[in-house]
Design an enzyme around this catalytic site. Structure first.
Site, mmCIF file in Angstrom:
data_model
loop_
_atom_site.group_PDB
_atom_site.id
_atom_site.type_symbol
_atom_site.label_atom_id
_atom_site.label_comp_id
_atom_site.label_asym_id
_atom_site.label_seq_id
_atom_site.Cartn_x
_atom_site.Cartn_y
_atom_site.Cartn_z
ATOM 1 N N GLY A 14 31.907 28.741 35.696
ATOM 2 C CA GLY A 14 32.236 29.805 34.732
ATOM 3 C C GLY A 14 33.078 29.248 33.591
ATOM 4 O O GLY A 14 33.840 28.310 33.775
ATOM 5 N N ARG A 78 24.815 27.702 38.216
ATOM 6 C CA ARG A 78 23.805 27.395 39.230
ATOM 7 C C ARG A 78 23.489 25.906 39.134
ATOM 8 O O ARG A 78 22.432 25.458 39.511
ATOM 9 C CB ARG A 78 22.499 28.150 38.962
ATOM 10 C CG ARG A 78 22.654 29.616 38.732
ATOM 11 C CD ARG A 78 21.374 30.249 38.218
ATOM 12 N NE ARG A 78 20.947 29.690 36.934
ATOM 13 C CZ ARG A 78 21.517 29.942 35.773
ATOM 14 N NH1 ARG A 78 22.577 30.707 35.709
ATOM 15 N NH2 ARG A 78 21.060 29.412 34.661
ATOM 16 N N GLY A 118 35.878 24.024 37.681
ATOM 17 C CA GLY A 118 36.745 24.627 38.692
ATOM 18 C C GLY A 118 36.453 24.024 40.051
ATOM 19 O O GLY A 118 35.812 22.971 40.158
ATOM 20 N N ASP A 119 36.895 24.736 41.069
ATOM 21 C CA ASP A 119 36.784 24.257 42.439
ATOM 22 C C ASP A 119 35.374 23.745 42.793
ATOM 23 O O ASP A 119 35.208 22.617 43.264
ATOM 24 C CB ASP A 119 37.184 25.432 43.344
ATOM 25 C CG ASP A 119 37.514 24.976 44.742
ATOM 26 O OD1 ASP A 119 38.343 24.067 44.864
ATOM 27 O OD2 ASP A 119 36.909 25.505 45.683
ATOM 28 N N THR A 141 39.983 26.784 35.233
ATOM 29 C CA THR A 141 39.612 28.096 35.770
ATOM 30 C C THR A 141 40.690 29.120 35.454
ATOM 31 O O THR A 141 41.882 28.813 35.519
ATOM 32 C CB THR A 141 39.377 28.117 37.296
ATOM 33 O OG1 THR A 141 39.314 29.475 37.745
ATOM 34 C CG2 THR A 141 40.466 27.429 38.091
ATOM 35 N N ASP A 143 41.264 31.415 37.374
ATOM 36 C CA ASP A 143 41.798 31.837 38.689
ATOM 37 C C ASP A 143 43.046 31.046 39.098
ATOM 38 O O ASP A 143 43.792 31.486 39.968
ATOM 39 C CB ASP A 143 40.734 31.667 39.784
ATOM 40 C CG ASP A 143 39.443 32.380 39.467
ATOM 41 O OD1 ASP A 143 39.474 33.330 38.667
ATOM 42 O OD2 ASP A 143 38.394 31.986 40.016
ATOM 43 N N ASP A 145 43.167 28.421 40.921
ATOM 44 C CA ASP A 145 43.099 28.173 42.366
ATOM 45 C C ASP A 145 42.763 26.728 42.742
ATOM 46 O O ASP A 145 42.346 26.476 43.874
ATOM 47 C CB ASP A 145 42.092 29.137 43.020
ATOM 48 C CG ASP A 145 40.678 28.958 42.476
ATOM 49 O OD1 ASP A 145 40.499 28.210 41.502
ATOM 50 O OD2 ASP A 145 39.746 29.563 43.042
ATOM 51 N N ARG A 178 48.646 60.109 35.329
ATOM 52 C CA ARG A 178 47.569 59.599 36.185
ATOM 53 C C ARG A 178 47.975 58.325 36.916
ATOM 54 O O ARG A 178 48.909 57.630 36.500
ATOM 55 C CB ARG A 178 46.344 59.241 35.323
ATOM 56 C CG ARG A 178 45.547 60.436 34.896
ATOM 57 C CD ARG A 178 44.455 60.015 33.931
ATOM 58 N NE ARG A 178 43.561 61.126 33.665
ATOM 59 C CZ ARG A 178 42.739 61.194 32.625
ATOM 60 N NH1 ARG A 178 42.707 60.216 31.732
ATOM 61 N NH2 ARG A 178 41.943 62.227 32.481
ATOM 62 N N GLY A 186 39.907 36.589 39.883
ATOM 63 C CA GLY A 186 40.738 35.609 40.595
ATOM 64 C C GLY A 186 40.131 35.106 41.891
ATOM 65 O O GLY A 186 40.709 34.262 42.556
ATOM 66 N N ARG A 187 38.977 35.675 42.265
ATOM 67 C CA ARG A 187 38.349 35.342 43.559
ATOM 68 C C ARG A 187 39.338 35.485 44.708
ATOM 69 O O ARG A 187 39.961 36.525 44.827
ATOM 70 C CB ARG A 187 37.772 33.917 43.534
ATOM 71 C CG ARG A 187 36.434 33.846 42.875
ATOM 72 C CD ARG A 187 35.748 32.547 43.253
ATOM 73 N NE ARG A 187 35.065 31.966 42.121
ATOM 74 C CZ ARG A 187 33.855 32.323 41.709
ATOM 75 N NH1 ARG A 187 33.186 33.243 42.347
ATOM 76 N NH2 ARG A 187 33.311 31.759 40.652
ATOM 77 N N ARG A 290 37.904 36.167 30.422
ATOM 78 C CA ARG A 290 37.438 34.794 30.185
ATOM 79 C C ARG A 290 37.054 34.524 28.739
ATOM 80 O O ARG A 290 36.954 33.358 28.342
ATOM 81 C CB ARG A 290 36.219 34.513 31.068
ATOM 82 C CG ARG A 290 36.602 34.353 32.480
ATOM 83 C CD ARG A 290 35.611 33.678 33.365
ATOM 84 N NE ARG A 290 34.249 33.532 32.950
ATOM 85 C CZ ARG A 290 33.212 33.597 33.791
ATOM 86 N NH1 ARG A 290 33.423 33.845 35.075
ATOM 87 N NH2 ARG A 290 31.980 33.397 33.376
HETATM 88 O O1 F6P Z 1 36.085 31.744 38.811
HETATM 89 C C1 F6P Z 1 36.184 32.463 37.631
HETATM 90 C C2 F6P Z 1 35.642 33.849 37.782
HETATM 91 O O2 F6P Z 1 35.808 34.526 36.563
HETATM 92 C C3 F6P Z 1 36.234 34.640 38.952
HETATM 93 O O3 F6P Z 1 37.513 35.139 38.663
HETATM 94 C C4 F6P Z 1 35.170 35.699 39.154
HETATM 95 O O4 F6P Z 1 35.163 36.173 40.464
HETATM 96 C C5 F6P Z 1 33.902 34.952 38.852
HETATM 97 O O5 F6P Z 1 34.253 33.827 38.073
HETATM 98 C C6 F6P Z 1 32.856 35.741 38.138
HETATM 99 O O6 F6P Z 1 31.708 34.967 38.042
HETATM 100 P P1 F6P Z 1 30.458 35.299 37.142
HETATM 101 O O7 F6P Z 1 30.717 34.672 35.809
HETATM 102 O O8 F6P Z 1 29.328 34.658 37.863
HETATM 103 O O9 F6P Z 1 30.336 36.782 37.011
#
Ligand code: F6P
Length: 364
Positions: A14, A78, A118-119, A141, A143, A145, A178, A186-187, A290
């Site tokens: 991503g 992918r 990222g990871d 990333t 995230d 992480d 509300r 953030g996964r 993002r």
């Molecule tokens: O790892 C970055 C991230 O934005 C995560 O926070 C999120 O879960 C995921 O990628 C979303 O992925 P996609 O771009 O496939 O919707």
């Protein structure tokens, strides 16, 4: 010292704000300091498999890209060389194309490959290194992480956007009395929700590292109402889950795609509205976290990472990743950095601060 004549750079997984700052710093450092040619690989590893997938990057190609979000090279989530979906005899199959990519890397005469990811992408980079590719990793990333580094670039920008969203939800929440639930990315790591929740003054923060109890979060809303605060703000990580339940996914994973998290915010909102009687709304911030221009922090960190990655390549320090440690950009072995994914430290000061401020983390 390796004699750097030609290197390549690719962006995988991503996107994250700051990717272009890294690319720009790689190109400028390689040319200015080493007189080295730089190739850009389009769309992750796919660029090694498709005609026209490698482009020359010089000063002209990186001019003006520092403030731009996304990546001028394109990316692919992918794009795992070890598991690529292709059509064979009319059927979709998953195959390992890593040897073909390695062959093309050799044919391209590359002295080093800088992989920004990222990871997932960095794990693939480690596997490519084990197969003999001269890889240097750069951790990216939103995230935050990735292990081995205090921070990944992209996180600071996402954090700012999440905090601004909380600020904006505050005013409308207060006006309408509300509960506003903000679902954040953030996964399996809660850094975005925790940090933005503290910075934006959320009342409840739910993160994957701390399974929550529905009765605890409803109680928080009722306590606030009893004190005359008729609105509440929830910052909820997409990976958060109840102590007696599971994470919520919007799409299943397979050999190629990782499962996509999403939907916990809605579940939290439905429960809170039912139990407390407070009108509740959900906002899913999604990919706004993002997109767009990187913050000064991410531009600076991305530039420092890119420059250091070229120095690592010149020193022949392959299989390493650049990282921020104690304020300095250093190099760490990819294997070490990736051994344990980074998660919110439950004994750390951010968690203590949240509790000290009276924020509910959904436990207790
Ligand atoms: O790892 C970055 C991230 O934005 C995560 O926070 C999120 O879960 C995921 O990628 C979303 O992925 P996609 O771009 O496939 O919707």
């Amino acid at each position: 010292m390796a004699d750097l004549k030609r290197i390549a750079v690719l962006t995988g997984g991503g996107d994250a704000p700051g990717l272009n700052a890294v690319i720009r710093a790689v190109v400028k450092t390689a040319i200015n300091e080493y007189g080295c040619e730089v190739l850009g690989v389009k769309n992750g590893y796919d660029g090694f498999l498709e005609p026209g997938g490698l482009i020359t990057l010089g000063h002209d190609e990186v001019r003006g890209i520092l403030p731009r979000g996304g990546t001028i090279l394109g990316t692919a989530n992918r794009g795992n060389p070890f598991a690529r979906k292709v059509i064979r005899d009319g059927k979709e199959v998953v195959i390992d194309v890593s040897d073909q990519i390695i062959q093309n890397i050799k044919l391209s005469g590359l002295d080093a490959l800088i992989v920004i990811g990222g990871d997932g992408t960095l794990h693939t980079a480690q596997e490519m290194y084990e197969k003999g590719v001269h890889v240097v990793g750069v951790p990216k990333t939103i995230d935050n992480d990735v292990g081995g580094t205090e921070v990944t670039f992209g996180f600071d920008t996402a954090l700012g956007i999440a905090m601004e969203a909380i600020d904006r939800l505050h005013t409308t929440a207060e006006a309408h009395h509300r509960v506003m639930v903000l679902e954040l990315m953030g996964r399996d790591a809660g850094f975005i929700a925790l940090h933005a929740g503290i910075a934006g003054g959320a009342d409840v923060i739910l993160i994957p590292e701390i399974p929550f109890k529905y009765e605890v979060i409803a109680r928080k809303v009722m306590e606030r109402k009893a004190r005359g605060s008729l609105f509440s703000i929830f910052a909820v990580s997409e990976g958060a889950r109840p102590a007696d339940g599971e994470q919520v996914f919007s799409r299943e994973g397979d050999q190629v795609y990782v499962a996509r998290l999403g939907g916990i915010g809605q579940k939290v909102a439905e429960h809170v509205e039912k139990v407390t009687g407070s009108e509740t709304r959900v906002t899913v911030l999604g990919h706004l976290q993002r997109g767009g221009s990187p913050t000064a922090f991410d531009r600076l960190l991305g530039s420092r990472y890119g420059s250091q990655a070229v120095r690592a390549a010149a020193e022949g320090k392959f299989g390493n990743m650049v990282a921020l440690q104690s304020g300095n950009v250093v190099q760490v072995p990819l294997k070490e950095a990736l051994a344990v994914p980074k998660r919110v430290n439950l004994q750390g000061d951010a968690i203590k601060t949240a509790r000290a401020l009276g924020i509910s983390l959904g436990d207790g």
